[in-house]
Design an enzyme around this catalytic site. Sequence first.
Site, PDB file in Angstrom:
ATOM      1  N   TYR A 179      71.781  -1.739 -16.570  1.00 59.76           N
ATOM      2  CA  TYR A 179      71.724  -0.361 -16.190  1.00 59.76           C
ATOM      3  C   TYR A 179      72.576  -0.188 -14.991  1.00 59.76           C
ATOM      4  O   TYR A 179      73.239   0.754 -14.883  1.00 59.76           O
ATOM      5  CB  TYR A 179      70.190  -0.061 -15.845  1.00 59.76           C
ATOM      6  CG  TYR A 179      69.895   1.167 -15.133  1.00 59.76           C
ATOM      7  CD1 TYR A 179      69.776   1.005 -13.686  1.00 59.76           C
ATOM      8  CD2 TYR A 179      70.246   2.428 -15.766  1.00 59.76           C
ATOM      9  CE1 TYR A 179      69.360   2.260 -13.066  1.00 59.76           C
ATOM     10  CE2 TYR A 179      69.847   3.494 -15.112  1.00 59.76           C
ATOM     11  CZ  TYR A 179      69.646   3.282 -13.486  1.00 59.76           C
ATOM     12  OH  TYR A 179      69.612   4.410 -12.948  1.00 59.76           O
TER      13      TYR A 179
ATOM     14  N   LYS B 241      75.994   2.537 -14.192  1.00 56.50           N
ATOM     15  CA  LYS B 241      76.290   3.581 -13.138  1.00 56.50           C
ATOM     16  C   LYS B 241      77.297   3.249 -12.508  1.00 56.50           C
ATOM     17  O   LYS B 241      78.054   4.199 -12.127  1.00 56.50           O
ATOM     18  CB  LYS B 241      75.050   3.605 -12.139  1.00 56.50           C
ATOM     19  CG  LYS B 241      73.729   4.038 -12.891  1.00 56.50           C
ATOM     20  CD  LYS B 241      73.676   5.542 -13.319  1.00 56.50           C
ATOM     21  CE  LYS B 241      72.267   6.148 -13.707  1.00 56.50           C
ATOM     22  NZ  LYS B 241      72.398   7.567 -13.750  1.00 56.50           N
TER      23      LYS B 241
ATOM     24  N   SER C 154      72.848   6.504  -8.365  1.00 54.37           N
ATOM     25  CA  SER C 154      71.547   5.682  -7.965  1.00 54.37           C
ATOM     26  C   SER C 154      71.884   4.910  -6.965  1.00 54.37           C
ATOM     27  O   SER C 154      73.083   4.258  -6.916  1.00 54.37           O
ATOM     28  CB  SER C 154      70.993   5.047  -8.989  1.00 54.37           C
ATOM     29  OG  SER C 154      69.993   3.991  -8.839  1.00 54.37           O
TER      30      SER C 154
HETATM   31  C1  WQD Z   1      59.336   0.418  -5.597  1.00 56.09           C
HETATM   32  C2  WQD Z   1      58.556  -0.519  -4.786  1.00 56.09           C
HETATM   33  C3  WQD Z   1      58.248  -2.845  -5.841  1.00 56.09           C
HETATM   34  C4  WQD Z   1      55.717  -1.300  -9.230  1.00 56.09           C
HETATM   35  C5  WQD Z   1      63.730   1.522  -9.015  1.00 56.09           C
HETATM   36  C6  WQD Z   1      65.083   1.047  -9.750  1.00 56.09           C
HETATM   37  C7  WQD Z   1      66.298   1.598  -9.164  1.00 56.09           C
HETATM   38  C8  WQD Z   1      66.224   3.406  -8.974  1.00 56.09           C
HETATM   39  C9  WQD Z   1      65.127   3.318  -8.223  1.00 56.09           C
HETATM   40  C10 WQD Z   1      67.117   4.403 -10.854  1.00 56.09           C
HETATM   41  C11 WQD Z   1      59.124  -2.031  -4.954  1.00 56.09           C
HETATM   42  C12 WQD Z   1      56.942  -1.984  -5.770  1.00 56.09           C
HETATM   43  C13 WQD Z   1      56.447  -1.613  -8.225  1.00 56.09           C
HETATM   44  C14 WQD Z   1      54.701  -1.866  -9.217  1.00 56.09           C
HETATM   45  C15 WQD Z   1      54.681  -2.633  -7.032  1.00 56.09           C
HETATM   46  N1  WQD Z   1      65.958   4.058 -10.113  1.00 56.09           N
HETATM   47  N2  WQD Z   1      56.089  -2.040  -6.896  1.00 56.09           N
HETATM   48  N3  WQD Z   1      54.281  -2.680  -8.051  1.00 56.09           N
HETATM   49  O1  WQD Z   1      62.714  -1.180  -7.910  1.00 56.09           O
HETATM   50  O2  WQD Z   1      63.005   0.395  -5.718  1.00 56.09           O
HETATM   51  O3  WQD Z   1      64.231   0.933  -7.887  1.00 56.09           O
HETATM   52  O4  WQD Z   1      63.864   2.813  -8.830  1.00 56.09           O
HETATM   53  O5  WQD Z   1      68.132   4.305 -10.529  1.00 56.09           O
HETATM   54  O6  WQD Z   1      67.323   1.595 -10.294  1.00 56.09           O
HETATM   55  O7  WQD Z   1      65.189  -0.294 -10.131  1.00 56.09           O
HETATM   56  O8  WQD Z   1      61.516   1.043  -7.746  1.00 56.09           O
HETATM   57  O9  WQD Z   1      59.464   1.924  -8.148  1.00 56.09           O
HETATM   58  O10 WQD Z   1      60.153  -0.216  -9.144  1.00 56.09           O
HETATM   59  O11 WQD Z   1      59.697  -0.034  -6.848  1.00 56.09           O
HETATM   60  O12 WQD Z   1      54.366  -3.055  -5.775  1.00 56.09           O
HETATM   61  O13 WQD Z   1      53.584  -1.961 -10.363  1.00 56.09           O
HETATM   62  O14 WQD Z   1      57.376  -0.783  -5.308  1.00 56.09           O
HETATM   63  O15 WQD Z   1      58.455  -4.168  -5.575  1.00 56.09           O
HETATM   64  O16 WQD Z   1      58.774  -2.592  -3.730  1.00 56.09           O
HETATM   65  P1  WQD Z   1      62.750   0.136  -7.162  1.00 56.09           P
HETATM   66  P2  WQD Z   1      60.172   0.751  -8.064  1.00 56.09           P
END
Ligand code: WQD
Length: 367
Positions: A152, A156, A128
């Site tokens: 988590y 990884k 990841s």
């Molecule tokens: C994406 C964007 C949020 C929810 C995660 C995991 C990482 C990897 C990839 C597994 C960000 C914004 C989110 C919401 C929002 N997965 N957001 N409102 O944080 O990039 O990474 O997925 O390995 O480990 O941490 O993904 O989908 O949580 O957020 O505004 O209700 O959407 O701030 O900018 P992220 P995400």
Amino acid sequence: MPHVFVTGGLGFIGSHTTLVLLEHGHSVVILDNLSNAFERVFTHMKKLAGDKADKMKFVQGDLRDKALLDKLFSEEKFDAVIHFAGFKAVGESVEKPLEYYDNNFCGSVALLEAMRTHKCMNLVFSSSCTVYGMVEKTPITEDFPLAAVSPYGRTKLFQEDMYRDVAASDPSWRILLLRYFNPVGAHPSGDLGEHPVGIPNNLMPYVQQVALGQREFLRVFGGDYPTPDGSAIRDYIHVMDLAEGHVAAVKLIVEDEKLGCKPVNLVKLIVEDEKLGCKPVNLGTGRGTSVLEMIKAFEENTGAKVPYKVVDRRAGDTIAVWAATELAESLLGWKSKLSLADMCRDQWAWASKYPQGYETPVKEDQQ
Ligand code: WQD
């Protein structure tokens, strides 16, 4: 064609990858302990696999069951392993670190011991972009420094370090560490997708629930980032593109083995090493999309409405993250093909058909 062992194969990415492996002529044995998946997924997969359904088998079990692994590796003669199995909720990992280390890390130790015993040394690991930690600049290349910012993420990263050590100890190992960016979308049939668990942390499952009317509005975490529209940027990649990336990885590893450790795609990185060994590869589109752009794309491509409110930034979020994709193209001969519109349309087809995911009551025509 390679006979592939897929751990966690009833999960979101594992199930889509298994179907694409079948399309490419592979046969597959899935191991899943159903801790974060439903056996019903296999029913959906069999329907989608059509006449190739007999090329895949599902075994319910846990990687830490060493006797089961020994039996499977003895009987099946796998050519390669794709290792997806693992808990993946960042927030949950903070509350239950021990369960995450036991399941994700100890399970992987047992898997590699079985692979070594049975001389199956070809591994594709579901890693990841989280192993890059809080990045300051983008696009991210595979040689960026590594850091983990959650238990988590550490499971990884620790696994990656273990695989690097194992490959350094014995050149027979051929290991690719596929670092996903933000997987979204669903199978184009609408019959396979990500099962929503509780209140989604990730953006697209939440967008999906708002669009379905299951939640009132989406909170956009931060509207004051130094980005064109003020919202944070990520590299969203269609799960079907991810699946193709895994098939390309298996192809490279198995061909590299047949050619006696002479890589199929000669790239500087490998020619120097002369051996595939253990290599990280980013799987992303190489394009950044902001939260507000994603909302707009979703509404335009589904006709659904996604009401939202911009609120404070979420702790631990980075401003902008997207992948450098040159190595995936040169080493795997793979690049993403599907667009943001495809991601939104396919995610919506799945959500509309199965608003409660795999707990949606089965209709007659879905028997
Ligand atoms: C994406 C964007 C949020 C929810 C995660 C995991 C990482 C990897 C990839 C597994 C960000 C914004 C989110 C919401 C929002 N997965 N957001 N409102 O944080 O990039 O990474 O997925 O390995 O480990 O941490 O993904 O989908 O949580 O957020 O505004 O209700 O959407 O701030 O900018 P992220 P995400």
